[in-house]
Write an enzyme that holds these catalytic residues in place. Structure first.
Site, mmCIF file in Angstrom:
data_model
loop_
_atom_site.group_PDB
_atom_site.id
_atom_site.type_symbol
_atom_site.label_atom_id
_atom_site.label_comp_id
_atom_site.label_asym_id
_atom_site.label_seq_id
_atom_site.Cartn_x
_atom_site.Cartn_y
_atom_site.Cartn_z
ATOM 1 C CG ASP A 29 -1.895 1.179 1.174
ATOM 2 O OD1 ASP A 29 -2.940 1.019 0.515
ATOM 3 O OD2 ASP A 29 -1.617 2.238 1.769
ATOM 4 C CD GLU A 31 -1.516 6.287 2.661
ATOM 5 O OE1 GLU A 31 -2.192 7.194 2.109
ATOM 6 O OE2 GLU A 31 -2.009 5.200 3.001
ATOM 7 C CG HIS A 170 -6.766 6.924 4.724
ATOM 8 N ND1 HIS A 170 -6.916 6.512 3.430
ATOM 9 C CD2 HIS A 170 -8.020 7.162 5.199
ATOM 10 C CE1 HIS A 170 -8.189 6.505 3.111
ATOM 11 N NE2 HIS A 170 -8.888 6.891 4.162
ATOM 12 C CG ASP A 175 -4.487 1.819 4.685
ATOM 13 O OD1 ASP A 175 -4.898 1.786 5.862
ATOM 14 O OD2 ASP A 175 -4.704 2.774 3.909
#
Length: 565
Positions: A29, A31, A170, A175
């Site tokens: 994952d 960001e 998040h 995540d």
């Protein structure tokens, strides 16, 4: 940056066909500073490596994007610019991540987003993107879960549905951990549907009818070797014939979403079993496919079902021979042509250049030709209007035979010179027409001479190097594949050659340019022999094309085709 790792390597397709519990996944994952992989940058990477339900390692790091973070991203993720002051840049992080993930199936929730950012980052860092197998849990969830059970497939919604251990926040590692739990829950669901390997999972993801998927068992007992497969219908009729490098993998593809052709889906619905013939190598498989197509004419095949329905240009057997287009071939015929129109056009060119009559009346041996025929320049017979006896006319069909056999290419030279003369006179449209006629004639001559050269050899033995060592072997008799085999790496090839030759098929000769074989088969063999690395072990005659044949005109023909295009 923190990471735990085990020794990585890239999985082969057969390894990916092993049970899911033995497949390594890396769930990742990211960001980012925004939603555009081309313009925005990664701010955090979190990844979890799993196999068989166990965590093998984790990787988590913040990443300095080299720019400020938009306020709405700060509000969403809680990652601020101050937190990234001492974080490494992406060029330091990516090699570690790629090493961590190498050899695994890469998984992400909404995989196109995360993998798109990773690919863009590797490109900016001038790093190669490994050939990862990938899996999107959004796509898998939408395939597994009904709309009633999961109105939304957002990670937060699926985490609530499956009551995961780590709630998504998040932040990348949280995540990724949540996605791991979602993945396990989804794999449990598909396991109950008979999906037990990554390859089967890929086949399952597209929306395929239950009836189509239910016939996967027809491929279960097929070997993973080269060969030919034949789908049979309810009355044991042949429906479709094909070739494969890996029989099981290829046939299994007909029962998955990778098969999108409506015609093939209809065929699969009718199929009741799949027969197969294992072959030594690809050449044998291709030849056997052609022979099965000719034998069965399966309704769902579109090509090569009638290999003997070719057209030939042949001289008629009469005192004043003409060129005719027919299905029958003689030793001096030119062909084969798939289209009667193409054959007629080439025949017309030969008739003009060799001055062969095109009038159709019967002329006895003791009569003359020409008295009733206007000259070709007036739209009449290419043989001319001057009276000719059968003896005087004989040079015209002889010139055509020599052109077809490759003994004399004077006609091609005359045509080429005419193209130049018309071009010099600025008659460009006329020059183009003559150019195209010349190219069509040269291509037909080359095709016929190339295939006839191979068919003329009573026996030829050839060897092609195999990837990884050893030899693919072929025994060719009169243009037919009479025997095929393999000398594996470390096995002396000559004893295998002798065995294949002793067991080779006996060929019955026929009076035609290809000695009875089909153009498709001898063409496949000729192409195989022309591949790099192929060696002629021995031949009963030399393998040569005529010195004044059309082979020397291939470069000119290529230029003509380019100019025409």
């Amino acid at each position: 940056m923190s990471a735990q790792n085990s020794t990585p390597r890239q999985l082969s397709f057969d390894e990916l066909d092993s049970p899911l519990r033995e497949t390594t996944f890396v769930v990742v994952d990211l960001e980012t500073t925004g939603s555009s992989a081309g313009e925005d940058a990664i701010t955090e990477i979190g990844a979890v490596k799993i196999r068989g339900g166990e965590v093998l390692g984790e990787l988590a790091t913040l990443v300095d994007p080299g720019r400020s973070i938009p306020p709405f991203i700060v509000e969403l993720t809680g990652i601020t610019s101050a937190m990234l002051i001492d974080a490494p840049r992406i060029e330091r992080v990516l090699p570690s991540f790629l090493e961590f993930a190498r050899g695994a199936v890469l998984v992400a929730h909404n995989a196109p987003f995360d993998i798109g950012f990773l690919k863009a980052a590797t490109a900016r860092c001038d790093l190669p993107w490994p050939p990862f197998q990938t899996l999107c849990t959004v796509k898998l969830a939408r395939r597994v879960l009904s709309r009633e059970e999961a109105p939304s497939v957002k990670l937060s919604a699926l985490s609530s549905l499956f009551q995961v251990h780590t709630q998504p926040t998040h932040r990348a590692l949280d995540d990724a951990r949540a996605t791991v739990d979602v993945l396990h829950a989804l794999l449990e669901r598909v396991g109950g549907l008979g999906v037990h390997s990554y390859a089967e999972l890929v086949d399952y993801l597209p929306n395929v009818s239950a009836a189509q998927r239910g016939k996967r068992g027809l491929a279960a007992d097929l070997p993973r070797t080269p060969g030919v497969y034949l789908f049979r219908g309810p009355s044991d009729e042949a429906l479709y014939v094909g070739t494969a490098v890996n029989l099981q993998r290829r046939v299994r593809g007909y029962f998955t979403g990778s098969e999108t052709r409506a015609r093939m889906k209809e065929m699969v619905a009718l199929a009741t079993r799949v027969d197969h013939v294992e072959c030594a190598h690809g050449l044998e498989a291709s030849v056997r496919e052609l022979r099965l197509l000719a034998a069965h004419a399966p309704p769902y095949n579109r090509r090569s079902k009638f290999p003997r329905r070719a057209w030939w240009i042949t001289l008629t057997d009469e005192p004043f021979p003409r060129l005719s287009v027919s299905r029958r071939a003689t030793p001096d015929s030119l062909g084969p042509f798939s289209s009667r129109t193409d054959a007629a056009d080439v025949a017309a060119t030969i008739a003009v250049e060799c001055r062969i009559r095109t009038c159709t009346k019967k002329i006895r041996h003791d009569r003359v030709h020409g008295a009733d025929c206007p000259d070709a320049v007036a739209g009449g017979c290419p043989a001319g209007s001057a009276p000719q006896s059968a003896e005087q006319y004989r040079s015209a069909p002889q010139a055509a035979v020599e052109l077809i056999r490759g003994l004399d290419d004077a006609a091609l030279h005359r045509l080429r010179d005419r193209v130049g003369e018309l071009g010099a006179a600025e008659l460009f449209e006329s020059a183009a027409r003559v150019r195209d006629r010349t190219a069509a004639l040269a291509a037909a001559l080359r095709r016929g001479q190339r295939l006839a050269a191979l068919a003329a050899i009573d026996e030829l033995v050839a060897a092609r190097p195999r990837e990884g060592g050893g030899w693919d072997l072929a025994v060719v008799r009169a243009g037919r594949l009479a025997s095929a085999g393999v000398a594996e790496r470390g096995v002396p090839p000559m004893p295998v050659v002798e065995m294949l030759t002793a067991a080779a098929e006996t060929v019955i000769d026929e009076p035609s340019p290809l000695r009875g074989t089909t153009a498709g088969e001898v063409g496949l063999i000729a192409s195989w022999l022309e591949q790099p690395g192929v060696r002629i072990v021995r031949t009963s005659q030399g393998y040569t094309e005529p010195a004044r044949g059309a082979g020397a005109w291939q470069e000119w023909c290529a230029l003509a085709r380019s100019a025409s295009a």
